[in-house]
Structure formats: structure tokens, C-alpha cells
Design a protein around this motif. Structure first.
Motif, mmCIF file in Angstrom:
data_model
loop_
_atom_site.group_PDB
_atom_site.id
_atom_site.type_symbol
_atom_site.label_atom_id
_atom_site.label_comp_id
_atom_site.label_asym_id
_atom_site.label_seq_id
_atom_site.Cartn_x
_atom_site.Cartn_y
_atom_site.Cartn_z
ATOM 1 N N ASP A 56 -15.972 -9.650 -40.511
ATOM 2 C CA ASP A 56 -16.814 -9.223 -41.872
ATOM 3 C C ASP A 56 -18.353 -9.284 -41.800
ATOM 4 O OD1 ASP A 56 -16.901 -11.808 -41.804
ATOM 5 O OD2 ASP A 56 -15.296 -12.028 -43.891
ATOM 6 N N VAL A 57 -18.529 -9.690 -40.472
ATOM 7 C CA VAL A 57 -20.350 -9.855 -40.166
ATOM 8 C C VAL A 57 -20.317 -8.763 -39.073
ATOM 9 C CG1 VAL A 57 -20.076 -12.196 -40.951
ATOM 10 C CG2 VAL A 57 -19.842 -11.715 -38.651
ATOM 11 N N GLU A 58 -21.830 -8.766 -38.614
ATOM 12 C CA GLU A 58 -22.186 -8.008 -37.691
ATOM 13 C C GLU A 58 -21.661 -8.672 -36.408
ATOM 14 O OE1 GLU A 58 -26.337 -6.665 -35.577
ATOM 15 O OE2 GLU A 58 -26.417 -8.215 -37.408
ATOM 16 N N ILE A 59 -21.286 -7.830 -35.644
ATOM 17 C CA ILE A 59 -20.449 -8.129 -34.082
ATOM 18 C C ILE A 59 -21.705 -8.154 -33.149
ATOM 19 C CG2 ILE A 59 -18.661 -7.631 -32.533
ATOM 20 C CD1 ILE A 59 -17.240 -6.403 -34.794
ATOM 21 N N GLY A 60 -21.792 -9.300 -32.572
ATOM 22 C CA GLY A 60 -22.630 -9.334 -31.257
ATOM 23 C C GLY A 60 -21.864 -9.021 -30.091
ATOM 24 N N ALA A 61 -21.689 -10.073 -29.365
ATOM 25 C CA ALA A 61 -21.230 -9.749 -27.849
ATOM 26 C C ALA A 61 -19.851 -9.050 -28.061
ATOM 27 C CB ALA A 61 -20.775 -11.049 -27.289
ATOM 28 N N PRO A 62 -19.537 -8.095 -27.446
ATOM 29 C CA PRO A 62 -18.208 -7.178 -27.554
ATOM 30 C C PRO A 62 -17.131 -7.910 -26.678
ATOM 31 C CG PRO A 62 -19.910 -6.037 -26.004
ATOM 32 C CD PRO A 62 -20.565 -7.268 -26.482
ATOM 33 N N GLU A 63 -17.842 -9.037 -25.853
ATOM 34 C CA GLU A 63 -16.859 -9.679 -25.175
ATOM 35 C C GLU A 63 -17.322 -11.075 -24.712
ATOM 36 O OE1 GLU A 63 -14.040 -7.910 -23.652
ATOM 37 O OE2 GLU A 63 -13.394 -9.230 -22.111
ATOM 38 N N SER A 64 -16.608 -11.968 -25.148
ATOM 39 C CA SER A 64 -16.726 -13.405 -24.662
ATOM 40 C C SER A 64 -15.831 -14.234 -23.746
ATOM 41 C CB SER A 64 -16.832 -14.359 -25.995
ATOM 42 O OG SER A 64 -17.622 -13.574 -26.871
ATOM 43 N N ALA B 260 -28.202 -7.089 -24.974
ATOM 44 C CA ALA B 260 -28.925 -7.877 -26.256
ATOM 45 C C ALA B 260 -27.750 -8.404 -27.423
ATOM 46 C CB ALA B 260 -29.721 -6.897 -26.831
ATOM 47 N N ARG B 261 -26.713 -7.586 -27.224
ATOM 48 C CA ARG B 261 -25.631 -8.142 -28.268
ATOM 49 C C ARG B 261 -25.115 -9.334 -27.903
ATOM 50 N NH1 ARG B 261 -22.476 -3.050 -30.303
ATOM 51 N NH2 ARG B 261 -21.240 -4.592 -31.577
ATOM 52 N N ALA B 262 -24.668 -9.392 -26.508
ATOM 53 C CA ALA B 262 -24.294 -10.916 -26.173
ATOM 54 C C ALA B 262 -25.156 -12.087 -26.389
ATOM 55 C CB ALA B 262 -24.056 -10.909 -24.798
ATOM 56 N N ALA B 263 -26.489 -11.627 -26.087
ATOM 57 C CA ALA B 263 -27.736 -12.425 -26.518
ATOM 58 C C ALA B 263 -27.712 -12.937 -28.044
ATOM 59 C CB ALA B 263 -28.828 -11.869 -26.171
ATOM 60 N N ILE B 267 -27.617 -16.547 -29.496
ATOM 61 C CA ILE B 267 -28.436 -17.273 -30.064
ATOM 62 C C ILE B 267 -27.995 -18.018 -31.457
ATOM 63 C CG2 ILE B 267 -30.750 -16.801 -31.672
ATOM 64 C CD1 ILE B 267 -31.241 -14.413 -29.548
ATOM 65 N N GLY B 268 -26.952 -17.464 -31.888
ATOM 66 C CA GLY B 268 -26.363 -18.034 -33.101
ATOM 67 C C GLY B 268 -25.869 -19.502 -32.226
ATOM 68 N N SER B 269 -25.304 -19.628 -31.418
ATOM 69 C CA SER B 269 -24.671 -20.663 -30.924
ATOM 70 C C SER B 269 -25.730 -21.894 -30.460
ATOM 71 C CB SER B 269 -23.632 -20.331 -29.851
ATOM 72 O OG SER B 269 -23.263 -21.378 -29.129
ATOM 73 N N LEU B 270 -26.677 -21.273 -29.745
ATOM 74 C CA LEU B 270 -27.830 -22.184 -29.321
ATOM 75 C C LEU B 270 -28.674 -22.689 -30.640
ATOM 76 C CD1 LEU B 270 -29.218 -19.727 -26.585
ATOM 77 C CD2 LEU B 270 -28.443 -22.271 -26.334
ATOM 78 N N LEU B 340 -20.751 -9.591 -18.666
ATOM 79 C CA LEU B 340 -21.764 -10.403 -19.376
ATOM 80 C C LEU B 340 -21.561 -11.122 -20.620
ATOM 81 C CD1 LEU B 340 -24.716 -11.686 -18.954
ATOM 82 C CD2 LEU B 340 -25.443 -9.768 -20.351
ATOM 83 N N THR B 341 -21.096 -12.436 -20.656
ATOM 84 C CA THR B 341 -20.639 -13.010 -21.954
ATOM 85 C C THR B 341 -21.804 -13.669 -22.545
ATOM 86 O OG1 THR B 341 -19.944 -14.924 -21.273
ATOM 87 C CG2 THR B 341 -18.091 -13.280 -21.160
ATOM 88 N N ASN B 342 -21.804 -14.094 -23.906
ATOM 89 C CA ASN B 342 -22.631 -14.716 -24.627
ATOM 90 C C ASN B 342 -22.553 -16.400 -23.970
ATOM 91 O OD1 ASN B 342 -19.938 -14.220 -25.935
ATOM 92 N ND2 ASN B 342 -20.553 -16.377 -27.042
ATOM 93 N N GLU B 343 -21.450 -16.684 -23.501
ATOM 94 C CA GLU B 343 -21.436 -17.822 -22.878
ATOM 95 C C GLU B 343 -22.264 -18.070 -21.698
ATOM 96 O OE1 GLU B 343 -18.821 -16.302 -23.915
ATOM 97 O OE2 GLU B 343 -17.369 -17.666 -24.952
#
Lengths: 180, 358, 246
Positions: A56-64, B260-263, B267-270, B340-343
Motif C-alpha cells: 500500500d506504499v510506493e514499491i522500491g526494489a523489485p527484488e530483494s 534506482a528503485r533498489a537504491a 536508503i529507507g533501511s540505511l 541487484l538487490t537493495n541489500e
């Protein structure tokens, strides 16, 4: 709220359809969603997997590195992706085609004999709808009504088809048995 | 209005049609196949032309022919196919014709991999073909932005009578997200204003001579000088970038597209860990947002992390041009289609901070 | 007083850019005359190749699109599909059409594109200085076959009319020679037929014109014509290869 779900199985098991339907339903219900399919170069056979993010928020990383839920439709998928489930996350197994062999004590496990239920209902094709039912039943991310709206829009409104899908979704929701 | 849940490649194709594109020629290559497939279904419905060319080169040349007739035209491909299109893209630029080229990037070089990557930054921004020309390069990071930038690319291509490129990675092409579509524009016939007509129309004004072949050095030089001035105009008027949590940032990630999405997630987590991270996201890769980098407070920003889905990273030289040596530039990324993941980004920045502390 | 002979309106008022004795001038004039006769100057698009044919942009007083090397039929495809009301022809030499542009000509023909291809076959790369072309005759010397074309190394001349005739879609395929007035008149008839078929929407038409290259053959204009009769026209038989009624 943001949930990442990896769905994996053989090509032809409806892996992508499960991910897409969850995404459609979230979108239709006014939420956010991101569906990311992953294919190998083979056109048939091989393994298929996708990751869908419901939020329900903006989605950042498509894959974590870690996902909240793994839906494993066969044994190789369970073995390949089990390590990607975050501690406290959910593993949803299609127990018609794969069995739990342990390896993680820190995840919730639920099993659903999706193909058996689909055969009981009368169409092996609705096994993936059974799985969707199990997932929304366990996670509470989407309601039965929201899911049915999306299924109706995407899979057709023919009464007998709709009834079959409705039944599959319901049976899935009822039949998922969490186990610790 | 209820949003549509669309796949990036199909969304880009529909955005082109809404922008007035009525000619598409392409060739099969993963991961962009949904674009020609969508156009094959959709173009006949809107009275447009779809052609599957016998090759990438033929496809872009069909687009050149259509653009010469005043049609808004598009082609799409991925790295290896874009290399083949270089000839046609150079021809479009030399003849001063508008067209949109979509590159859905995969791992490279050579045939590389079919999985998503950002391997063509240098090719797109420095030299998409021979002869020293530039194209406008727009890089979306969501499906919605892919729609908006494709739509915009047609406007820019016509405004400058020059090819424009939508540079997206394979993930943007294959992912599905909720989107809103822009309003449909009426297709208009573009008037040809290239220099072929100026120099090869001795008999009057009633014929168009569309050519990238000027034959005379003096005329060619004039055109090259004109191009140089036009690129300076782009640098002044067409730069697009997003600044995300830069206000107090001590660590600035520079990333575009899916990276940039992963970033953003990183950034949220950092920030939860007390690290003041922010991001500069170039949206136009050419012209590049040098000024946004120049504006960074050098007394506060401790370092920049160039984050890309390609190794070695390709944007670093441009970042350095922006910040000179006043801010150190580190890099992180994955390549060849590896996710490429946010981690990955979070780990990279935390490692840099740890090194700083030693 | 009636003019017996004048410059076609579809030609610009400019001295020829072609070498003395080169039959490109004849081909260019034939095409321009035909466009005038069909009253089509304002509706014609000439798609020009890379090679000596590029110089057509000095001469054709019509809309012109200059193509990258060999992509001429692909460019013409984009032009014609975008503007079906136009009379569209591509004008290509043998290097452009039969070497670097082989894929483009085969596929435009195979799609049955509704335009006319005019193929100037003089057995050499003229503009770049006389290198071997796909149509160079066996034994013929060129700057890249200094001892003459040896089939064991470089194969045989490619017969484009015959090759294209293997395809089902083309409507009209014919080969003419520009060596003498009688043959020039025949060539013009073939060109006229092609343009008329195109205007009637009948599909792909292909006219090969056997031509010369005084400069790179190293012969005088008249010697060239004789050489064509003795050599080129024996290797490339004239005639209509396809005239398919629907």
C-alpha cells in the motif's frame, strides 16, 4: 504494508498466472503491486519463477535478497528458494507435488495439496487458483471478494468457469494448514 | 480512475500509439518481444503500420523511410540488435529525422545474457553510431515512467528533428505495475526540415530531399556545428533528474532505472540505521544532470555511490565530470543479468562507511 | 514551333554528375521522362542507394530519400507503407542490391512490396573505384580481382532476376540492356509497365538494366557498348522473367 512473494515451479504449472492474478487483484483493489517474471531461454519445460510485491506504499526494489513468502509448487523450487525466505516468513508448499524435508526452523510452513483439490473439484487447471486461495487465506493480504473480482475480470465470466474458480479459491482458503 | 496493470514492454508500445506513433518496425530479440507483438495486434486497429523486418538494420531503415514521409515512427530492440541498428540511427540523426528507439537492455557484451541489465549506458549516451552525433536518452525506473517518457520522447524527437532513445532495462520491460495512460494525441504529419532539401533542391521548393549524405565538406561542417549548438540547448532545457532525500544527505547514491528503485529501498533501511543517505536519479541520461551534481554541498557529502546493473559501472566518468575531484566516487553493482538487490547497495555503502572510519 | 526534345520536368537543370559515356544518365532520363508522362512528378519518391546512384539526388526533381548502403528496399518499404499514394522506386547498383543489400531486396520482393526496384547492373563498384561486384563476370578484372574473377575463389556472377524469380510474390521481373536505342526503347516499356502496375497496386516490380562503367572498365564509351554486347549480355540474358497475371 509491503509483501514480497516468490512463486516457483515447473513451466506450465501456472506460476506466472498466480503472480499476475495477485498483482491484478491488488491493483484492482486500489493498492500497489509489482509483478516480475523470470524466464530461462527455454520456451518449454525448465523451471519458472516470479516475484510479486503487494503493497500500500510506493514499491522500491523489485527484488530483494529475502522475501516474505515462498510458494513452492514442486520439489526443486522448494530446495532452490528456501534460503531466500526471511526469518519468520511463510513457506507455502504444494504438497501434491513436493514434501517438506526440513532445513529451516525459523519459518512458518503451510501445506496444500493443490493438485489433489483441483482434481476433486473437477479441473486440474484450477490448481493455481487453489494456491492463490491458500495464500490469501493465510496472509490476509487480499480478501476473497477482491480476489474473485480479479479472477472474474481476467479469467472470464462464463458461469461454469467462474463457479469452478470460486470453488477452487474457497477450498484453497479453507484447506491451507499451517504447521510449525 | 482504476489503474491498469500493465507490463512495461506493452505499456511502452501503447504509450507510443497514444503519442501519435503510427509506424513500427522491429525484429525479435529478448527481452523486448512484447513490444513488436503488441504493435502487430494494435497498429492495424489504429490505422497504423506494423512491419516485422528481415533484420534489425532493415527495421530501423523502414522507420527511416516512414519518418522521411512525416510519420511518427518507432523501433525497439535490445543490446545486440541496437548495435545492428547503429547504421540506421546515425542515418536518422544525419538526415535530421525524428524517431524513437527503445532499448530494453540485457547483459553484454556480445550476445551476453537475456536477463535484465544496464549494459548500454555508454553506447546510448556517447555514440549510438558512427559520425559523432548524440541522441536524447531517457531512462524510466517504473512502468508508469516508461509510459510517460516514451510519450515525451516523441515530442522531443519532433522538437529537435533527432532520434530519441528510451533506455530501459529488461526488468522494466517485463514487470507489471499499476499505471495510468496519458490522453491520445492525434497523429500529425511532420514536415521535413532537414538540410538535404536546403542543398539539393535547386529547382525550387516543391520537393523534399531527405539525406544524411551532404557530400560537400563545407555543408557537412555547418550541419555538425548546428548539431553541437543543439546539444548545448538540450543541456540547458532538457535535463531531467529526481533528487531523493538529498536535503541532508551525507552519502549520495547515483542510480537510474531499476537500480534506482533498489537504491530507494536501501536508503529507507540505511536511514533507519542512522545513515543519512540520499539519491540523485538521472532521468535524462543524455543530457546528463551535471548541474545537480555540481550543486551538491561538498562540505557535507562524504561520498557518492555510483550504482548500476552493470560492471564495470559506466556512468562514473559523467559523475566525476559533475563533482570533479571534490567528492570521492565509489561504485557498486551487479552485472550480466544477476539481480541487484537493495541489500547489495546497503552492504556496499556500509562497507564504505566502515572503511572511512578506519 | 513544337519542341522535339526538351529536358523532362522531373530532371533538375544541372549538368550530369556521371562520367562521360556512363549509362546512368540514360537510365535517369528514361525514368524522368516516364514520371513526366505519367504526370507523377509531385507524387514520386525516389529512394536512392549508396554508390554512383546516390548522385541521383542532384538529378531527380522529385522527392528523394537517400538510403544507407543496401537498405534501399527497406527504406522504400517504410516510404511506401507510410505513403501508399506515392509512386515509389528504388534505384540501386549491383553492390548495393546484390551484395550488402541482398537480404533487403529478397525480403521486399518476398513481401510483394508495391514499389518498383530499378537495378543498374554494370558489374563493378563504380564510385569506390572499380572493385569486384557480385555481378562481375568470370575472368573480368577489377581492382580487387586483379587477375580476373576466379570462380574457385569468388564464385559466379549473381543473376538477380533469376534468383528473385524463385519467389512467389513478385509481380513483374525483367532484364533489359541500355547498349543501343532499340534496347533503350524496350527498357522504357518495361519501366512503364512497372510503374503502371505499381499504380494499380499490383505489387513488387523489378527492372534490371544492364549498364556500363567506362571509367573503371578502362574503355571508351563506344568500346564499352561493344564490350557489353560481347560479354555482359551473353552472361545476363535479356527478357521477362515474371509477368504474373493475378
Amino acid at each position: 504494508m509491503e509483501k514480497k512473494i516468490t512463486i516457483a515451479g515447473f513451466g506450465g504449472q501456472g506460476v506466472m498466472a498466480i503472480g499476475q492474478m495477485l498483482g491484478y487483484a491488488s491493483c484492482k483493489a486500489g493498492g500497489n503491486a509489482l509483478f516480475l517474471p523470470k524466464y530461462g531461454p527455454e520456451q518449454r519445460g525448465g523451471t519458472a519463477n516470479c516475484t510479486v510485491t503487494l503493497a500500500d506504499v510506493e514499491i522500491g526494489a523489485p527484488e530483494s535478497r529475502y522475501v516474505d513468502t515462498l510458494i513452492a509448487l514442486n520439489q526443486p523450487s522448494l530446495e532452490r528458494f528456501l534460503g531466500a525466505v526471511r526469518p519468520g516468513g511463510l513457506v507455502l508448499l504444494n504438497s501434491s507435488l513436493c514434501r517438506w524435508t526440513g532445513g529451516r526452523e525459523d519459518v512458518k510452513l503451510a501445506e496444500i495439496p493443490a493438485d489433489d483439490i483441483a482434481r476433486e473439484i473437477g479441473s486440474p487447471k484450477v490448481a493455481n487458483i487453489v494456491v492463490i486461495g491458500a495464500y490469501i487465506g493465510l496472509s490476509g493480504v487480499l480478501t476473497e471478494r477482491q480476489m474473485l473480482d480479479a479472477i472474474e475480470e481476467k479469467l472470464g465470466k462464463r458461469p461454469e468457469l467462474l463457479e469452478m474458480n470460486r470453488l477452487a479459491l474457497k477450498r484453497g482458503m479453507e484447506s491451507a494448514t499451517p504447521r510449525t | 480512475m482504476e489503474k491498469k496493470f500493465l507490463k512495461g514492454n506493452e505499456a511502452v508500445a501503447e504509450a507510443a500509439i497514444l503519442a501519435g506513433c503510427r509506424f513500427f518496425a522491429g525484429y525479435p530479440i529478448t527481452p523486448q518481444n512484447e513490444i513488436p507483438e503488441y504493435m502487430a495486434r494494435r497498429m492495424p486497429q489504429v490505422g497504423g503500420v506494423f512491419l516485422q523486418g528481415e533484420s534489425e538494420t532493415a527495421s530501423v531503415c523502414m522507420v527511416y523511410g516512414a519518418a522521411a514521409m512525416g510519420k511518427l515512427a518507432m523501433t525497439s530492440s535490445s543490446g545486440p540488435g541496437i548495435s545492428l541498428k547503429a547504421e540506421g540511427i546515425s542515418t536518422l540523426a544525419g538526415a535530421q529525422l525524428p524517431a524513437v528507439i527503445v532499448n530494453v537492455m540485457r547483459g553484454g557484451p556480445g550476445l551476453g545474457t537475456i536477463q535484465a541489465a544496464q549494459s548500454d549506458y555508454l553506447h546510448a549516451t556517447k555514440a549510438m553510431g558512427h559520425g559523432g552525433f548524440r541522441v536524447l536518452v531517457l531512462a524510466p525506473s517504473t512502468v508508469q515512467e516508461a509510459i510517460d517518457l516514451t510519450y515525451k520522447a516523441f515530442g522531443l524527437a519532433v522538437k529537435y528533428q533527432n532520434p530519441a532513445v528510451v533506455l530501459m532495462d529488461g526488468w522494466i520491460g517485463s514487470m507489471m505495475e499499476p499505471v495510468t495512460l496519458p490522453e491520445a494525441k492525434e497523429p500529425v504529419k511532420n514536415a521535413y526540415t532537414g538540410w538535404g532539401t536546403r542543398y539539393y533542391n535547386p529547382s525550387g521548393t516543391d520537393v523534399d530531399v531527405v539525406t544524411s549524405c551532404l557530400l560537400e565538406p563545407d555543408r557537412q561542417e555547418l550541419l555538425n556545428i548546428h548539431f553541437g549548438e543543439m546539444y548545448e540547448t538540450w543541456a540547458r532545457d532538457e535535463v531531467m533528474a529526481e533528487e531523493y532525500m538529498l536535503g541532508d544527505a551525507e552519502y549520495v547514491i547515483v542510480a537510474y532505472g531499476t537500480a534506482a528503485r533498489a537504491a530507494r529501498t536501501a536508503i529507507g533501511s540505511l536511514r533507519e540505521k542512522g545513515v543519512k543517505a540520499g539519491m540523485l536519479r538521472p532521468i535524462s541520461l543524455y543530457p546528463f544532470p551535471y548541474d545537480a551534481l555540481k550543486r551538491l554541498d561538498k562540505s557535507r557529502v562524504r561520498c557518492i555511490l555510483d550504482t548500476e546493473m552493470t560492471l564495470p559501472v559506466q556512468m562514473k566518468d559523467d559523475i566525476r565530470l559533475g563533482v570533479t575531484d571534490a567528492i570521492p566516487v565509489h561504485s557498486c553493482g551487479r552485472s550480466g543479468g544477476v539481480v541487484l538487490t537493495n541489500e547489495d547497495i546497503e552492504d556496499a555503502l556500509l562497507r564504505i562507511i566502515e572503511e572511512e572510519g578506519k | 514551333m513544337d519542341a522535339l526534345y526538351e529536358r523532362p520536368k522531373s530532371l533538375t537543370n544541372r549538368a550530369t554528375a556521371y562520367c562521360p559515356g556512363c549509362l546512368h544518365g540514360v537510365a535517369t532520363r528514361l525514368i524522368a521522362e516516364l514520371i513526366d508522362e505519367l504526370d507523377a512528378r509531385a507524387d514520386t519518391v525516389a529512394v536512392l542507394p549508396v554508390g554512383c546512384g546516390t548522385l541521383g539526388m542532384f538529378h531527380f526533381n522529385t522527392d528523394i530519400v537517400v538510403s544507407p548502403h543496401g537498405r534501399t528496399p527497406a527504406v522504400a518499404t517504410g516510404v511506401k507503407r507510410s505513403a501508399p499514394e506515392k509512386l515509389v522506386f528504388s534505384y540501386q547498383g549491383d553492390g548495393d542490391l546484390a551484395a550488402i543489400g541482398l537480404a533487403e531486396i529478397m525480403h521486399a520482393a518476398n513481401r510483394g512490396e508495391n514499389f518498383t526496384v530499378i537495378f543498374i547492373n554494370n558489374g563493378t563498384y563504380g564510385m569506390t573505384g572499380g572493385q569486384m561486384a557480385p555481378t562481375t563476370l568470370v575472368g573480368q578484372k577489377s581492382t580487387t580481382t586483379p587477375e580476373g574473377r576466379n570462380p574457385a575463389e569468388t564464385g559466379y556472377p549473381m543473376m538477380m532476376c533469376e534468383i528473385l524469380s524463385q519467389l512467389r510474390a513478385p509481380r513483374y521481373i525483367a532484364r533489359f540492356s541500355l547498349d543501343c536505342p532499340a534496347n533503350v526503347i524496350q527498357a522504357k516499356k518495361g519501366l512503364r509497365k512497372s510503374f503502371e502496375l505499381q499504380r494499380a497496386g499490383k505489387g513488387f516490380t523489378f527492372v534490371e538494366l544492364l549498364s556500363n562503367c567506362p571509367t573503371n572498365w578502362g574503355l571508351s564509351p563506344l568500346e564499352c557498348l561493344e564490350w557489353m554486347r560481347e560479354n555482359t549480355m551473353k552472361a545476363f540474358p535479356l527478357g521477362v522473367f515474371r509477368d504474373r497475371e493475378d
